[in-house]
Design an enzyme around this catalytic site. Structure first.
Site, PDB file in Angstrom:
ATOM      1  N   ILE A 279       0.846  -1.211   0.000  1.00 34.79           N
ATOM      2  CA  ILE A 279       0.000   0.000   0.000  1.00 34.79           C
ATOM      3  C   ILE A 279       0.868   1.242   0.000  1.00 34.79           C
ATOM      4  O   ILE A 279       0.572   2.241  -0.640  1.00 34.79           O
ATOM      5  CB  ILE A 279      -0.911   0.050   1.251  1.00 34.79           C
ATOM      6  CG1 ILE A 279      -1.822  -1.157   1.299  1.00 34.79           C
ATOM      7  CG2 ILE A 279      -1.734   1.317   1.248  1.00 34.79           C
ATOM      8  CD1 ILE A 279      -2.759  -1.139   2.494  1.00 34.79           C
ATOM      9  N   GLY A 280       1.914   1.187   0.766  1.00 32.10           N
ATOM     10  CA  GLY A 280       2.776   2.366   0.827  1.00 32.10           C
ATOM     11  C   GLY A 280       3.962   2.115   1.739  1.00 32.10           C
ATOM     12  O   GLY A 280       4.044   1.087   2.403  1.00 32.10           O
ATOM     13  N   GLU A 281       4.856   3.071   1.727  1.00 26.81           N
ATOM     14  CA  GLU A 281       6.031   2.957   2.586  1.00 26.81           C
ATOM     15  C   GLU A 281       6.094   4.137   3.511  1.00 26.81           C
ATOM     16  O   GLU A 281       5.943   5.274   3.091  1.00 26.81           O
ATOM     17  CB  GLU A 281       7.309   2.921   1.737  1.00 26.81           C
ATOM     18  CG  GLU A 281       7.383   1.676   0.894  1.00 26.81           C
ATOM     19  CD  GLU A 281       8.805   1.303   0.535  1.00 26.81           C
ATOM     20  OE1 GLU A 281       9.736   1.766   1.215  1.00 26.81           O
ATOM     21  OE2 GLU A 281       8.967   0.548  -0.431  1.00 26.81           O
TER      22      GLU A 281
ATOM     23  N   PHE B 262       9.302   3.944   8.730  1.00 28.42           N
ATOM     24  CA  PHE B 262       9.763   2.779   9.487  1.00 28.42           C
ATOM     25  C   PHE B 262       9.692   1.479   8.705  1.00 28.42           C
ATOM     26  O   PHE B 262      10.194   0.463   9.136  1.00 28.42           O
ATOM     27  CB  PHE B 262       8.930   2.630  10.760  1.00 28.42           C
ATOM     28  CG  PHE B 262       9.315   3.621  11.804  1.00 28.42           C
ATOM     29  CD1 PHE B 262      10.544   3.549  12.411  1.00 28.42           C
ATOM     30  CD2 PHE B 262       8.454   4.637  12.170  1.00 28.42           C
ATOM     31  CE1 PHE B 262      10.919   4.462  13.374  1.00 28.42           C
ATOM     32  CE2 PHE B 262       8.819   5.554  13.134  1.00 28.42           C
ATOM     33  CZ  PHE B 262      10.056   5.468  13.737  1.00 28.42           C
TER      34      PHE B 262
ATOM     35  N   ALA C  97       3.727  -0.831   4.410  1.00 26.39           N
ATOM     36  CA  ALA C  97       2.371  -1.253   4.785  1.00 26.39           C
ATOM     37  C   ALA C  97       1.871  -2.119   3.629  1.00 26.39           C
ATOM     38  O   ALA C  97       1.907  -1.697   2.461  1.00 26.39           O
ATOM     39  CB  ALA C  97       1.474  -0.049   4.990  1.00 26.39           C
TER      40      ALA C  97
ATOM     41  N   LYS D  37       1.505  -3.980   8.761  1.00 25.38           N
ATOM     42  CA  LYS D  37       2.556  -2.957   8.804  1.00 25.38           C
ATOM     43  C   LYS D  37       3.843  -3.607   9.276  1.00 25.38           C
ATOM     44  O   LYS D  37       3.877  -4.229  10.339  1.00 25.38           O
ATOM     45  CB  LYS D  37       2.121  -1.865   9.782  1.00 25.38           C
ATOM     46  CG  LYS D  37       2.609  -0.513   9.411  1.00 25.38           C
ATOM     47  CD  LYS D  37       1.884   0.531  10.214  1.00 25.38           C
ATOM     48  CE  LYS D  37       2.769   1.740  10.373  1.00 25.38           C
ATOM     49  NZ  LYS D  37       2.120   2.807  11.095  1.00 25.38           N
TER      50      LYS D  37
ATOM     51  N   ASP E 195       0.612  12.446  16.615  1.00 27.07           N
ATOM     52  CA  ASP E 195       0.841  12.662  15.187  1.00 27.07           C
ATOM     53  C   ASP E 195      -0.489  12.649  14.435  1.00 27.07           C
ATOM     54  O   ASP E 195      -0.624  12.019  13.394  1.00 27.07           O
ATOM     55  CB  ASP E 195       1.809  11.599  14.651  1.00 27.07           C
ATOM     56  CG  ASP E 195       2.516  12.058  13.366  1.00 27.07           C
ATOM     57  OD1 ASP E 195       2.465  13.272  13.062  1.00 27.07           O
ATOM     58  OD2 ASP E 195       3.099  11.207  12.674  1.00 27.07           O
TER      59      ASP E 195
HETATM   60  N1  LIG Z   1      -5.230   0.741   8.214  1.00 28.35           N
HETATM   61  C1  LIG Z   1      -4.951   1.249   7.022  1.00 28.35           C
HETATM   62  N2  LIG Z   1      -5.857   1.182   6.021  1.00 28.35           N
HETATM   63  C2  LIG Z   1      -5.574   1.687   4.802  1.00 28.35           C
HETATM   64  N3  LIG Z   1      -4.400   2.263   4.462  1.00 28.35           N
HETATM   65  C3  LIG Z   1      -3.452   2.344   5.420  1.00 28.35           C
HETATM   66  C4  LIG Z   1      -3.666   1.849   6.743  1.00 28.35           C
HETATM   67  N4  LIG Z   1      -2.552   2.062   7.465  1.00 28.35           N
HETATM   68  C5  LIG Z   1      -1.668   2.667   6.658  1.00 28.35           C
HETATM   69  N5  LIG Z   1      -2.198   2.847   5.414  1.00 28.35           N
HETATM   70  C6  LIG Z   1      -1.534   3.453   4.264  1.00 28.35           C
HETATM   71  O1  LIG Z   1      -0.287   2.820   4.114  1.00 28.35           O
HETATM   72  C7  LIG Z   1       0.724   3.737   3.736  1.00 28.35           C
HETATM   73  C8  LIG Z   1       1.915   3.603   4.661  1.00 28.35           C
HETATM   74  O2  LIG Z   1       1.503   3.926   5.966  1.00 28.35           O
HETATM   75  P1  LIG Z   1       2.517   4.044   7.160  1.00 28.35           P
HETATM   76  O3  LIG Z   1       1.721   4.384   8.362  1.00 28.35           O
HETATM   77  O4  LIG Z   1       3.367   2.828   7.191  1.00 28.35           O
HETATM   78  O5  LIG Z   1       3.462   5.203   6.744  1.00 28.35           O
HETATM   79  P2  LIG Z   1       3.179   6.750   6.488  1.00 28.35           P
HETATM   80  O6  LIG Z   1       2.067   7.217   7.363  1.00 28.35           O
HETATM   81  O7  LIG Z   1       3.025   6.951   5.013  1.00 28.35           O
HETATM   82  O8  LIG Z   1       4.539   7.375   6.942  1.00 28.35           O
HETATM   83  P3  LIG Z   1       5.059   7.666   8.398  1.00 28.35           P
HETATM   84  O9  LIG Z   1       4.478   6.652   9.342  1.00 28.35           O
HETATM   85  O10 LIG Z   1       6.512   7.553   8.240  1.00 28.35           O
HETATM   86  O11 LIG Z   1       4.608   9.059   8.690  1.00 28.35           O
HETATM   87  C9  LIG Z   1       0.082   5.114   3.758  1.00 28.35           C
HETATM   88  O12 LIG Z   1      -0.221   5.479   2.425  1.00 28.35           O
HETATM   89  C10 LIG Z   1      -1.201   4.925   4.513  1.00 28.35           C
HETATM   90  O13 LIG Z   1      -2.226   5.772   4.005  1.00 28.35           O
END
Ligand SMILES: Nc1ncnc2c1ncn2[C@@H]1O[C@H](COP(=O)(O)OP(=O)(O)OP(=O)(O)O)[C@@H](O)[C@H]1O
Length: 465
Positions: free
Chosen positions: A10-12, A15, A18, A33, A127
């Site tokens: 989904i994304g990075e 840390f 995901a 995650k 955050d």
């Molecule tokens: N429960 C979830 N459902 C849908 N998408 C999610 C969920 N959790 C995280 N994501 C998506 O996954 C991606 C990565 O999320 P992650 O929390 O790992 O990092 P981030 O928020 O992009 O960065 P950071 O935590 O470094 O600020 C993001 O695009 C986020 O929108």
């Protein structure tokens, strides 16, 4: 890991990754995650906190925790998948079409309900931003990403550092003053403002201007057509003195806006005073239960170095994505990193997207992108001069803000201290001010006089494993 099939990345984040995964038994989709486990024991325990805290939050407006385990040097947290994506993306998709007031009120009420649940447990999210708020299929919102959360009744929480995103960080953080539930309220105010205007309240063309605007609480007024209650609420949420900001409980129950918000919540979701007292404190026993749950049921030590082979291929990914490398700190101090960067104006969320500035980790240097960005807390003037030429797009990323005042140039980005993604081990010093009772105790959650530091118990239990 074998219980899940890997569908896609989904994304990075800073840390780790995901992933969208599917449970083989139930065919339900989840987000998994992956967090790179630090080698240092203290930092290891810190990383596990996200799982511990998320596991304890059970609320319709908080992303639901499923399980956590460790495998292959990774901490994996499995949680509810919010298929609507994050709120920042949703705001960006609006282009210039404003959200209707009912939608704003509904989402904001739900965010507050989620935040109230967290605060009742004396946990700060730290955050809160539109990127960490997620939308579900049915159009409701949920708070997620507890990677920065901390427990309020631990003196360590204040002493260590503040983890937050500069665009959403309250003025007290820049001012090195105590933070509490009202700092989350400021951040929620930023999200509410974004919902109301599709722009960030503190527009700036440089870090200096951003921090000054935040510290002055200077933001353009909301459009006139929005209800008076929202104008008033924003004004209150952006009060410079945290004491003057309403708590989320007040917003939901006894603020001028409460009447508008209540109709968007199920009647039981605004927790009563009695419930607040009951939920406000996690008992020693409850802490033990959390630790027990995570320590014995969910967290399975399965690192390859211990001879238990749970390779990534158990996700059944047809073509696994290349693993993010966790290198050592960049050689330069924060000043060098920031000074060499160009100034990028971020005059709206939409333009920020175009310039890539809302993507927290965007940087030309892939190695730099992998690092968690941090700096040491400096007195404002010094900080401002340091940030004079800094790249503003970084202000949408999550930072670890050190609250020491010695030598800001020797921050965790400098080689001398750098080891991995979590920065230096923080020195713990109690802040007397923070422990003093305040005049508005009813609405501000500072530490209790005799706090139950169950997090220490959890840490100890993890150490025993
Ligand atoms: N429960 C979830 N459902 C849908 N998408 C999610 C969920 N959790 C995280 N994501 C998506 O996954 C991606 C990565 O999320 P992650 O929390 O790992 O990092 P981030 O928020 O992009 O960065 P950071 O935590 O470094 O600020 C993001 O695009 C986020 O929108």
């Amino acid at each position: 890991m074998e219980r899940y099939s890997h569908l896609r990345v989904i994304g990075e984040g800073s840390f780790g990754r995901a992933l969208l995964v599917q449970c083989k038994n139930t065919q339900e989709n989840y987000v998994l995650k992956e967090i790179q486990l630090p080698k240092n024991q203290f930092k290891l325990d810190m990383s596990r906190r996200e799982a511990v805290l998320l596991s304890k939050m059970k609320h319709p407006n908080i992303v639901a925790f499923r399980e956590a385990f460790e495998a292959d040097g990774l901490l994996c947290i499995v949680m509810e998948h919010c298929s609507g994506g994050d709120l920042l993306r949703r705001i960006q998709l609006q282009k210039n079409t404003q959200f209707c007031v009912e939608n704003i009120l509904k989402w904001f009420a739900q965010m507050c309900a989620g935040a109230q649940h967290i605060h009742n447990k004396r946990v700060l999210h730290r955050d809160l931003k539109s990127k960490n708020i997620f939308l579900t299929d049915d159009g409701s919102v949920k708070l997620g990403d507890f990677g920065s959360a901390c427990v309020l009744n631990s003196s360590k929480a204040y002493a260590q550092a503040y983890v937050g995103t500069p665009y959403y960080v309250a003025p007290e953080i820049w001012d090195n003053k105590p933070y509490n539930n009202k700092s989350d309220v400021w951040s929620l105010g930023c999200v509410l403002y974004e919902l109301c205007t599709l722009r960030h309240p503190f527009q700036a063309s440089s870090w200096k201007s951003l921090i000054l605007k935040v510290c002055r609480g200077a933001y353009p007024p909301l459009p006139n057509y929005l209800p008076y209650e929202l104008h008033y609420l924003i004004k209150q949420m952006f009060k410079l003195n945290p004491k003057d900001r309403p708590s989320v409980r007040t917003i939901l129950t006894s603020h001028r806006v409460s009447r508008l918000l209540r109709s968007h919540l199920p009647s039981r979701s605004t927790e009563t005073e009695q419930e607040r007292r009951r939920l406000g404190r996690w008992s020693r026993e409850e802490g033990r239960k959390v630790a027990h749950f995570l320590g014995e049921k969910s967290l399975m030590k399965a690192s390859t170095t211990e001879g238990v082979d749970l390779p990534r291929s158990s996700y059944e990914s047809p073509e696994p994505e290349p693993r993010k490398q966790w290198g050592c700190e960049p050689p330069d101090g924060v000043l060098q990193m920031l000074a060499s960067a160009s100034l990028i104006s971020s005059d709206s969320l939409a333009s920020a997207q175009q310039t890539g500035s809302v993507q927290g980790s965007v940087s030309d240097d892939p190695e730099e992108r992998r690092q968690r960005k941090r700096w040491e807390r400096a007195p404002p003037e010094r900080l401002l001069s340091l940030l004079e030429k800094a790249q503003l797009n970084r202000a949408f990323s999550t930072f670890l803000i050190h609250r020491g005042d010695n030598n800001p140039l020797m921050g965790p980005l400098s080689q001398a201290q750098g080891d991995d993604t979590d920065g230096p081990e923080p020195g713990v010093a109690e802040d007397e001010d923070r422990l003093q009772p305040r005049s508005d105790d009813e609405d501000t959650d500072f530490e209790e006089e005799s706090f139950c530091d169950w997090m220490d118990e959890i840490e100890k239990m993890f150490l025993e494993h």
